[in-house]
Structure formats: structure tokens, C-alpha cells
Design an enzyme around this catalytic site. Structure first.
Site, PDB file in Angstrom:
ATOM      1  N   GLU A 186     -33.981 -21.419  26.001  1.00  0.00           N
ATOM      2  CA  GLU A 186     -32.285 -20.544  27.326  1.00  0.00           C
ATOM      3  C   GLU A 186     -32.658 -21.763  28.758  1.00  0.00           C
ATOM      4  O   GLU A 186     -32.589 -21.138  29.306  1.00  0.00           O
ATOM      5  CB  GLU A 186     -32.666 -19.085  27.369  1.00  0.00           C
ATOM      6  CG  GLU A 186     -32.069 -18.263  26.223  1.00  0.00           C
ATOM      7  CD  GLU A 186     -32.156 -16.357  26.413  1.00  0.00           C
ATOM      8  OE1 GLU A 186     -31.221 -17.006  28.139  1.00  0.00           O
ATOM      9  OE2 GLU A 186     -32.443 -15.980  25.632  1.00  0.00           O
TER      10      GLU A 186
ATOM     11  N   GLU B  99     -36.560  -9.797  24.244  1.00  0.00           N
ATOM     12  CA  GLU B  99     -36.675  -8.731  25.988  1.00  0.00           C
ATOM     13  C   GLU B  99     -36.806  -7.202  25.990  1.00  0.00           C
ATOM     14  O   GLU B  99     -36.780  -6.741  26.136  1.00  0.00           O
ATOM     15  CB  GLU B  99     -35.817  -9.139  26.718  1.00  0.00           C
ATOM     16  CG  GLU B  99     -34.968 -10.395  27.084  1.00  0.00           C
ATOM     17  CD  GLU B  99     -33.498 -10.691  27.782  1.00  0.00           C
ATOM     18  OE1 GLU B  99     -33.508  -9.479  28.123  1.00  0.00           O
ATOM     19  OE2 GLU B  99     -33.734 -11.478  28.320  1.00  0.00           O
TER      20      GLU B  99
HETATM   21  O1  G3I Z   1     -15.111 -13.283  27.813  1.00  0.00           O
HETATM   22  C1  G3I Z   1     -14.849 -12.517  27.558  1.00  0.00           C
HETATM   23  C2  G3I Z   1     -13.457 -11.814  28.514  1.00  0.00           C
HETATM   24  O2  G3I Z   1     -12.652 -12.170  27.681  1.00  0.00           O
HETATM   25  C3  G3I Z   1     -14.032 -10.661  29.085  1.00  0.00           C
HETATM   26  O3  G3I Z   1     -12.286 -10.385  29.275  1.00  0.00           O
HETATM   27  C4  G3I Z   1     -14.766 -10.468  29.726  1.00  0.00           C
HETATM   28  C5  G3I Z   1     -14.596  -9.034  30.227  1.00  0.00           C
HETATM   29  O4  G3I Z   1     -15.250  -7.990  29.441  1.00  0.00           O
HETATM   30  O5  G3I Z   1     -15.870 -10.780  29.035  1.00  0.00           O
HETATM   31  C6  G3I Z   1     -16.334 -12.174  28.247  1.00  0.00           C
HETATM   32  O6  G3I Z   1     -17.377 -11.814  27.976  1.00  0.00           O
HETATM   33  C7  G3I Z   1     -18.581 -12.152  28.667  1.00  0.00           C
HETATM   34  C8  G3I Z   1     -19.306 -13.115  28.247  1.00  0.00           C
HETATM   35  O7  G3I Z   1     -20.979 -13.421  28.909  1.00  0.00           O
HETATM   36  C9  G3I Z   1     -18.364 -14.987  28.148  1.00  0.00           C
HETATM   37  O8  G3I Z   1     -18.439 -14.343  29.631  1.00  0.00           O
HETATM   38  C10 G3I Z   1     -19.293 -10.857  28.894  1.00  0.00           C
HETATM   39  O9  G3I Z   1     -18.625  -9.333  29.833  1.00  0.00           O
HETATM   40  C11 G3I Z   1     -20.614 -11.784  29.254  1.00  0.00           C
HETATM   41  O10 G3I Z   1     -21.545  -9.852  29.821  1.00  0.00           O
HETATM   42  C12 G3I Z   1     -21.294 -11.868  28.757  1.00  0.00           C
HETATM   43  O11 G3I Z   1     -22.809 -11.872  29.488  1.00  0.00           O
HETATM   44  C13 G3I Z   1     -23.249 -13.230  28.932  1.00  0.00           C
HETATM   45  C14 G3I Z   1     -25.092 -12.215  29.243  1.00  0.00           C
HETATM   46  O12 G3I Z   1     -26.291 -12.593  27.792  1.00  0.00           O
HETATM   47  C15 G3I Z   1     -24.600 -10.878  28.241  1.00  0.00           C
HETATM   48  O13 G3I Z   1     -24.438 -10.651  27.198  1.00  0.00           O
HETATM   49  C16 G3I Z   1     -23.886 -14.186  29.521  1.00  0.00           C
HETATM   50  O14 G3I Z   1     -22.643 -15.118  29.311  1.00  0.00           O
HETATM   51  C17 G3I Z   1     -25.027 -14.932  29.318  1.00  0.00           C
HETATM   52  O15 G3I Z   1     -25.189 -16.555  29.926  1.00  0.00           O
HETATM   53  C18 G3I Z   1     -26.619 -14.134  28.961  1.00  0.00           C
HETATM   54  O16 G3I Z   1     -27.334 -14.432  28.156  1.00  0.00           O
HETATM   55  C19 G3I Z   1     -28.242 -14.514  28.629  1.00  0.00           C
HETATM   56  C20 G3I Z   1     -28.991 -14.212  27.212  1.00  0.00           C
HETATM   57  O17 G3I Z   1     -28.176 -13.211  26.284  1.00  0.00           O
HETATM   58  C21 G3I Z   1     -30.441 -13.686  26.946  1.00  0.00           C
HETATM   59  N1  G3I Z   1     -31.312 -14.202  27.795  1.00  0.00           N
HETATM   60  C22 G3I Z   1     -31.335 -14.450  29.410  1.00  0.00           C
HETATM   61  C23 G3I Z   1     -29.201 -14.925  29.494  1.00  0.00           C
HETATM   62  C24 G3I Z   1     -28.983 -14.184  31.231  1.00  0.00           C
HETATM   63  O18 G3I Z   1     -29.396 -13.539  31.665  1.00  0.00           O
END
Ligand code: G3I
Length: 385
Positions: free
Chosen positions: A290, A174
Site C-alpha cells: 500500500e 492489521e
Molecule cells: O463509494 C461509496 C459511496 O458510494 C458511498 O456513498 C460512501 C458512503 O458510504 O461510501 C463510499 O465508499 C467508501 C470507500 O472508501 C470509497 O471511497 C467507504 O465509505 C469508505 O469506508 C472507504 O474507505 C476506505 C478505507 O480503507 C476503509 O475501507 C478507503 O477508500 C481505503 O483507501 C482505505 O484503505 C486502507 C486499507 O484497506 C488498509 N490499510 C490502510 C488503508 C488506508 O486507510
């Protein structure tokens, strides 16, 4: 692809004969009722998505999290059954994999790679350079004097840890944001601020030195639709890819995230096909990385929703897979039980979202059929990449 010759697999019959996807686009039918009742999503045989993809020399897979594998055996079995490639949803992002400048935390992603190895799957790395999900120390520690070393150390350490095991890496994610107003379209990320546009070439070169076998990918969203934003994003991404190739940057593929919307209201098969060909003409492979669909604006009725989502996927993938340079399709999740859209794009009616091939009970939905049909229709690739 000539406008008149683009016909959906089963076609969409009306009293006037076959309505092509292009004509449906032309008529700008945006109401969800535009999916004719006669359009069916029948699938032949019992093969899984993994088997259908492999038959054509393609990869099909999904994003998932290591904790889902550890806690949900039904889901893990579904992943093993349907996927021949997986990608960690967040375990290889800076905030998880590098909690402090000198600490690398590989255990969660290692579990995913072990699972993939045990089930004869490939793995994608996502992502080495992104402006999101950065640990708090980056804000306080990164500056124009140390940024190159910090980025180089990160990519080298992480890619070498998985050298020979990773099918492909989203090296840079991105990096294009038209709204930031630069003539090159680059996003005003910390990496651009600290290192200038050269950070992209640097990232690919370090990744190539660290794992010469991995398919090195530039990954981005917003290239799916014929809207002013979509056309500008496509143009800027193509310009970036041109520049990188002209510069000799070791880039091998474009990752198109394909986070679709509603019922593909602005999907133009011809212009999307032209864009894919322009990427392929650069000598690049293409991965749909994705795939999912924000359906919060679709009606509550699940039958109508499932049909609309399936039609959107089949229309999109039929065009995508018509391009021989497309080597893989991954959905961003496999089951509605685990999708980022539940929290990021919830439905206003409170109904659970239904964007993925399997429902929350791991039952196949029409979205699964749509992907299966798209794989069945496409041409055989020479070998699994
Ligand atoms: O699992 C931890 C949990 O143990 C913890 O308590 C909590 C609070 O910090 O965080 C949890 O992890 C989260 C993780 O998702 C799993 O749910 C992260 O905070 C959270 O930031 C993460 O979000 C991900 C996001 O990207 C940011 O990395 C989403 O799952 C994921 O679907 C999303 O994917 C992105 C791609 O990388 C890029 N393209 C867009 C796509 C959707 O936004």
C-alpha cells in the site's frame, strides 16, 4: 548490508564525497532540503512500470475502485499501461461484499477482476479479516457462539468465488496493535474478543482450503521506521509470523503496507533490511502492498515536495527490493486524482496532495521515476510469482 556500502543509485554527492542513505539517516537530516540538488531521478528508456517490473520478474500495481474504472477512461488506460497487478481499494471488504449475513455482493469486485483479466493483470484480494469497514449487522449479530461459523462461511464463500483467479489474499489485516497492551501484541478486535488468538490460524486454514493456489498474506502497517513504535511493531509481527509458521499455519507472505511519512525522517536502511531478512528467513515472501506518503508537513512548493517524495520512495524501495523475497510493490492508488490521503490526511495549506506516481492529470511525476529507478536497479527474480 554493510552500513558503508549502502549507496543510493545516483548517490548524493557533497564536497565530502558520496553521502549514503545510512549516513543521511545517521545525520538525522530531517529537513526536506536534505535532498542534495545534485540528486537526480533520471530514468533510462521509455518502459512503463509494468514493463520494468516484469523485466525483473516482479509485480508492480495499484489499488483502485471499480467506479473509477467505469467512469474514468483516462485513468483506466493509465492503470492498464502501468500495472500488472491491481487490488480493490474497498470492494472486497465486509461492508461492501457482505451487506447482510446471507447476502454476498461480488459485482463491484468482479468488474475489477474482469478488467484485470482483459489486461493480463493479476489481482490481490483485500481483505478477508479486518476490524474496520465491518457492516453494522456484525456488531449486532456476532457473538462467541456463532463467530467461528460466520468467519468460516465468509472466507470460504468469498475465496471460493475467486478461486484460481486471485494472485494473493490479505487474509488477516492489521491484527497487531502494540497500544492494546497484550503481551502478544494482538489488537483487541471483535475477532480476538469472540474467538481468541486462534482466529488468525483459522482464517488462513479456511482460505488455504478454499483456494490452494493463492498466496496467503498477513498484511500490516507501521514496520517502516526505526522508532520505538516501529521497532516494537516489527518485533510483534515477527513473533506472530514465527508462531504461525511453527504452528503449521498455511501463511506464505507478509504484506508491508508502507504508508510512509514526510521525508522518511526515521528510515534506517540497515535495520529495515535486517527486518526484511528476518521475515525472509521464515520462508515467507514479502509484498509492499500500500505504498504512499503522507506529505501534509512538507513545504507547499511542489518541486521540493515531488523531489522529497521521490527520494523517500527510492530510498525505501532500494532497500526493499534488495531483499530477494520481495515479489511485488503496489502503491495505494496510481494517480493523485484518487488517493485516500486527500480526505484522510489533507494539507493544512489546502494544496492538493501529491503522493502517487501520476499527478491528477495522469502525468508521470518524480515519484514515478523513483519507482522506475528502484525496479531498474534491483536483481532479476526467477519468475513472476
Ligand atoms: O463509494 C461509496 C459511496 O458510494 C458511498 O456513498 C460512501 C458512503 O458510504 O461510501 C463510499 O465508499 C467508501 C470507500 O472508501 C470509497 O471511497 C467507504 O465509505 C469508505 O469506508 C472507504 O474507505 C476506505 C478505507 O480503507 C476503509 O475501507 C478507503 O477508500 C481505503 O483507501 C482505505 O484503505 C486502507 C486499507 O484497506 C488498509 N490499510 C490502510 C488503508 C488506508 O486507510
Amino acid at each position: 548490508m554493510k552500513r558503508r556500502t549502502f549507496v543510493l543509485g545516483a548517490g548524493a554527492f557533497t564536497g565530502m564525497g558520496i553521502v549514503t542513505a545510512s549516513e543521511r539517516w545517521q545525520s538525522k537530516q530531517t529537513s526536506v532540503s536534505a535532498i542534495p540538488a545534485t540528486r537526480n531521478f533520471t530514468v533510462s528508456g521509455k518502459a512503463t512500470l509494468r514493463q520494468r517490473a516484469a523485466t525483473k520478474g516482479l509485480l508492480y500495481g495499484a489499488a483502485l475502485q471499480s467506479k473509477q474504472l467505469e467512469t474514468d477512461s483516462v485513468f483506466s488506460r493509465a492503470i492498464a499501461q502501468e500495472c500488472n497487478i491491481i487490488v480493490p481499494e474497498f470492494e472486497l471488504k465486509w461492508r461492501t461484499v457482505r451487506p447482510s449475513p446471507s447476502v454476498y455482493h461480488f459485482a463491484p469486485a468482479d468488474k475489477l477482476l474482469s478488467f484485470a483479466h482483459a489486461h493480463n493483470m493479476k489481482t490481490r484480494g483485500h481483505t478477508l479479516v479486518w476490524h474496520e469497514d465491518l457492516p453494522s449487522w456484525v456488531d449486532s449479530a456476532l457473538n462467541s457462539l456463532n463467530a467461528k461459523q460466520i468467519l468460516t462461511d465468509h472466507i470460504s464463500t468469498v475465496v471460493k468465488h475467486y478461486a484460481g483467479k486471485m494472485h494473493s489474499w490479505d487474509v488477516v489485516n492489521e491484527a497487531i496493535e502494540p497500544k492494546d497492551g497484550r503481551s502478544d501484541g494482538l489488537r483487541n478486535s471483535p475477532w480476538l474478543t469472540m474467538l481468541g488468538p486462534e482466529y488468525i490460524d483459522l482464517a488462513f486454514r479456511v482460505a488455504a482450503e478454499s483456494d490452494p493456489k493463492a498466496v496467503l498474506t498477513y498484511n500490516d502497517f507501521g514496520m517502516d521506521y526505526d522508532t520505538p513504535f516501529g521497532r516494537k511493531k516489527r518485533m510483534l509481527v515477527l513473533n506472530l509470523l514465527h508462531q504461525l509458521k511453527a504452528n503449521g499455519t498455511p501463511i506464505h507472505a507478509l504484506g508491508i503496507q508502507a504508508h510512509l511519512h514526510r521525508d522518511n525522517p526515521n528510515f534506517n536502511p540497515d535495520s529495515f533490511s535486517t527486518f526484511l531478512q528476518e521475515v525472509a528467513d521464515l520462508g515467507l515472501k514479502i509484498m509492499i502492498t500500500e505504498l504512499d506518503l503522507t506529505e501534509k508537513k512538507l513545504p507547499t512548493d511542489t518541486t521540493l515536495r515531488d523531489r522529497t517524495i521521490a527520494a523517500a520512495y527510492e530510498d525505501y524501495l532500494t532497500v526493499a527490493l534488495s531483499q530477494p523475497a520481495v515479489i511485488a510493490v503496489l502503491t495505494w492508488g496510481l494517480s493523485d486524482r484518487y488517493t485516500w490521503l486527500s480526505t484522510a490526511e489533507p494539507r493544512t495549506d489546502g494544496a492538493p496532495v501529491r503522493p502517487l506516481p501520476l499527478d491528477a492529470q495522469m502525468k508521470r511525476k518524480l515519484a514515478w521515476n523513483a519507482i522506475a529507478r528502484s525496479l531498474d536497479k534491483t536483481t532479476q527474480r526467477s519468475m513472476i510469482p
